[in-house]
Write a protein that holds these residues in place. Structure first.
Motif, PDB file in Angstrom:
ATOM      1  N   LEU A   1      49.537  33.242  43.482  1.00 25.52           N
ATOM      2  CA  LEU A   1      48.136  34.506  42.810  1.00 25.52           C
ATOM      3  C   LEU A   1      47.898  35.727  42.132  1.00 25.52           C
ATOM      4  O   LEU A   1      47.197  36.311  41.571  1.00 25.52           O
ATOM      5  N   TYR A   2      48.716  36.110  42.890  1.00 22.21           N
ATOM      6  CA  TYR A   2      49.169  37.306  42.345  1.00 22.21           C
ATOM      7  C   TYR A   2      49.487  37.361  40.804  1.00 22.21           C
ATOM      8  O   TYR A   2      48.524  38.531  40.127  1.00 22.21           O
ATOM      9  N   ARG A   3      50.499  37.022  40.611  1.00 22.54           N
ATOM     10  CA  ARG A   3      50.798  36.816  39.125  1.00 22.54           C
ATOM     11  C   ARG A   3      49.946  36.525  38.482  1.00 22.54           C
ATOM     12  O   ARG A   3      49.032  37.204  36.910  1.00 22.54           O
ATOM     13  N   THR A   4      47.992  35.883  38.824  1.00 24.80           N
ATOM     14  CA  THR A   4      47.244  34.829  37.496  1.00 24.80           C
ATOM     15  C   THR A   4      46.197  36.827  38.041  1.00 24.80           C
ATOM     16  O   THR A   4      46.044  36.997  36.787  1.00 24.80           O
ATOM     17  N   VAL A   5      46.127  36.696  38.844  1.00 23.12           N
ATOM     18  CA  VAL A   5      45.289  38.551  38.900  1.00 23.12           C
ATOM     19  C   VAL A   5      46.292  39.631  37.805  1.00 23.12           C
ATOM     20  O   VAL A   5      44.966  40.659  37.165  1.00 23.12           O
ATOM     21  N   ARG A   6      47.615  39.300  38.177  1.00 20.95           N
ATOM     22  CA  ARG A   6      47.810  40.590  37.455  1.00 20.95           C
ATOM     23  C   ARG A   6      47.975  40.539  35.853  1.00 20.95           C
ATOM     24  O   ARG A   6      47.330  41.362  35.101  1.00 20.95           O
ATOM     25  N   LEU A   7      47.909  39.001  35.715  1.00 20.28           N
ATOM     26  CA  LEU A   7      47.762  39.062  33.977  1.00 20.28           C
ATOM     27  C   LEU A   7      46.062  39.046  33.453  1.00 20.28           C
ATOM     28  O   LEU A   7      46.754  39.863  32.091  1.00 20.28           O
ATOM     29  N   ILE A   8      45.797  38.744  34.732  1.00 18.23           N
ATOM     30  CA  ILE A   8      44.435  39.106  33.921  1.00 18.23           C
ATOM     31  C   ILE A   8      43.781  40.843  33.560  1.00 18.23           C
ATOM     32  O   ILE A   8      43.576  40.655  32.951  1.00 18.23           O
TER      33      ILE A   8
END
Lengths: 321, 326
Positions: free
Chosen positions: A7-14
């Motif tokens: 989830l962190y990865r997706t938030v960071r990506l966006i």
């Protein structure tokens, strides 16, 4: 169920995608500007984490986060924003219409609320085809006063359609406060149609995921639609034109307070520092490659401007002949 | 041979396509009870899962059809009143029509929008009597206006098989037509292919929808003095420009009779295209509703604003006498 790091990865990506995109708007590499999703990442990350690859979503004018969270290639997404032939939509859609039908992304829609019946229809059709796919339709607080959204609530509830209505309430419809535009409550509007509705902390990806997982399970089981009102805050402009026009509608104090809870920080705190640093570095590399891919991609040929106007290739008369 | 009514032709087209393709489904208000009779018998034959009565929510169910089409269905929507197209215009012109281009060809939106009894239906007044086919041709939605039962069958079948949105207007003035046909010879009619109903050598009359029958009647009345060719474009977008050009090569004179409001109606586009690109030996004329017309209620007033046979006769005679662009 995805772990905290995913989830962190997706938030960071966006987040970083949007920051790089804003830079490209300033550098005039993106034509027409964008509606940055910054601050609202937890909603796209949490809801899409509850979906399968073959589930369907419809997105909005502020839609980059949804499309990325559903799994679209950031390089082709950025190429689309930059109007390149390699973009998701071959440069025909841009920021407000990014679509990836292979991933169930039925397009971002630039008319507020217009996608709610489209997602409802897609959900109905998926069930008619015998699948257990569900559809998520995103819209902002501004959309809950569009008649067609309320009409879609009615149809979805009547048919127990497998659709999840995700309202991203960031407090502002462009420059109009939610409180000045919405009588009653947003959840109350869904509840009036018999649709279960919940207010969710839209700054916490795991809270969004938990609520979305429940709604998706309901929909998949044939129990019908759910509305999730995700409370969030838009960190950046309604649209990047504000960066130069600077309309005054939010005080600096309000913006500061709104940014105090940051989904990136909230989710980052759940991930060990070493892993976080590794994810951050990966994303920097991914986006560096994406920017390079976008800017090195060919521009579309003007002679193809009418391609795809009709699915069957019907040609129309030119504007000068 | 069998007598086929226009209404039955529409019903038969839908029935045949639902039989042939399980993805075809019908959305609309009162379609199970079939208040327009167009959908008579469908729910009994195909079941309520494929024939869906909708609440009075034209915008939502038009959007639902788009979504269903994106997910593999081929919906037909029946609108009971032509003005409902104004309510659903965003969902057709700005949504369904634009998905193919905006997504770079990733998807298609096969939805058919059928308006039985478009135009004036005698005494239904201002909000039930519009004929907005030019509006759809203008925004680029495929638009058919069949004049005869066989064409109604053939164009509706084609619309249902087409991968793009198609609006089919079934004019009130044509709904009562009957035709002796060989049912086994009924066939799809391609979009963009017009039809010469009556050959002639002196004046081409382009007539849209039900006005084809008025044009044929006037042509017959005038047959001793003027040889009139009646050209029915059948679809307004795409339009059979080559067919029109061929007709004008024969006659060199043009009258258009079109139930649109005058300004920005398809009649104006036909005249403009003929003037720019085709063989004309006399100034052309068009008979239309007035600019921006709203049909008033009383019969005399309703008739006063629609194209009439008298107007058409006069226009043909004027154009036939006029001379000399050469």
């Amino acid at each position: 169920m995805p772990d905290s790091a995913a989830l962190y990865r997706t938030v960071r990506l966006i987040r970083r995608f949007e920051e790089r995109a804003v830079e490209l708007v300033r550098a005039k590499q993106i034509f027409g500007g964008i509606h940055p999703y910054t601050g609202q990442e937890a909603i796209a990350a949490g809801t899409c984490a509850a979906l399968r690859r073959d589930d369907l979503i419809t997105s909005t004018h502020r839609g980059h986060g949804h499309v990325l969270a559903k799994g679209a290639d950031p390089a082709r997404m950025l190429a689309e924003l930059a109007g390149r032939a390699t973009g998701l939509n071959r440069g025909r859609g841009g920021s407000m219409h990014a679509a990836d039908f292979g991933l169930g992304v039925l397009g971002a829609n630039a008319i507020v609320g217009a996608a709610a019946p489209i997602a409802t229809g897609a959900a109905w059709a998926a069930r008619r085809a015998g699948s257990d796919r569900v559809a998520v339709t995103y819209f902002g607080d501004g959309a809950v006063s569009q008649g067609v959204v309320l009409e879609a609530f009615n149809l979805a509830a009547l048919w127990r359609a497998p659709v999840i209505f995700v309202c991203e309430n960031n407090g502002w419809a462009t420059t109009t406060r939610t409180a000045d535009a919405v009588a009653g409550t947003i959840t109350g509007r869904a509840e009036a149609f018999g649709i279960p509705a919940a207010r969710v902390d839209g700054m916490d990806p795991e809270a969004v995921l938990a609520a979305a997982a429940e709604a998706v399970a309901r929909a998949r089981a044939g129990a019908g639609p759910t509305l999730l009102e995700c409370l969030t805050y838009r960190f950046d402009a309604h649209h990047t034109w504000e960066h130069t026009a600077r309309p005054r509608y939010r005080t600096p104090e309000e913006v500061e307070a709104g940014r105090a809870r940051d989904p990136l920080v909230i989710q980052g705190a759940r991930v060990p520092e070493a892993e976080r640093e590794r994810i951050d570095a990966d994303i920097e590399d991914l986006l560096a490659d994406a920017v390079r891919f976008a800017l090195e991609s060919p521009l579309p040929d003007p002679a193809t401007a009418l391609d795809h106007l009709y699915a069957d290739g019907t040609r129309v008369r030119a504007g000068a002949a | 041979m069998t007598i086929l009514s226009y209404l039955k032709a529409l019903n038969r087209a839908i029935t045949d396509e639902m039989d042939r393709d399980p993805a075809v489904c019908v959305f609309g208000e009162d379609v199970r009870a079939a208040v327009t009779n167009v959908t008579a018998g469908l729910v009994k034959r195909f079941g309520p899962e494929r024939v869906l009565d909708m609440p009075i929510s034209e915008q939502a169910f038009t959007g639902v059809a788009t979504g269903a089409a994106l997910a593999g269905q081929r919906p037909l929507i029946e609108y009971q009143i032509p003005a409902l197209l104004f309510l659903a215009f965003e969902q057709i012109a700005n949504q369904a029509h634009k998905f193919s281009l905006m997504t770079g060809g990733q998807t298609r939106v096969p939805v058919t929008y059928l308006v039985p009894s478009s135009g004036s239906r005698d005494g239904w007044a201002g909000q039930h009597s519009d004929h907005p086919y030019s509006l759809f041709a203008h925004v680029g939605v495929k638009t058919a206006v069949p004049a005869t039962p066989a064409d109604a069958y053939g164009l509706l079948v084609t619309a249902l098989r087409d991968d793009d949105p198609v609006v089919v207007f079934a004019p009130a003035g044509a709904m009562g037509r009957r035709e002796d046909v060989d049912l086994t010879a009924l066939a799809p009619v391609p979009l963009g292919v017009g039809r010469v109903h009556r050959p002639g050598s002196e004046v081409t009359v382009v007539a849209v929808g039900h006005l084809v029958h008025d044009a044929l009647a006037v042509a017959e009345e005038l047959s001793d003095s003027i040889s009139v060719e009646v050209f029915d474009p059948r679809t307004l977008h795409p339009f059979d420009w080559q067919g029109l050009s061929d007709s004008l090569d024969r006659t060199g004179r043009l009258v258009v009779v079109d139930d649109s409001n005058r300004s920005c109606g398809i009649g104006g586009e036909i005249l403009a295209t003929a003037a720019e690109q085709m063989h004309l030996i006399a100034p052309p004329k068009r008979i239309t509703r007035p600019d921006g017309a709203v049909l008033p209620f009383a019969e005399e007033l309703d008739r006063a604003l629609q194209p009439s046979r008298d107007q058409l006769r006069t226009a043909i005679q004027t154009v036939a006498k006029a001379g000399g662009f050469r």
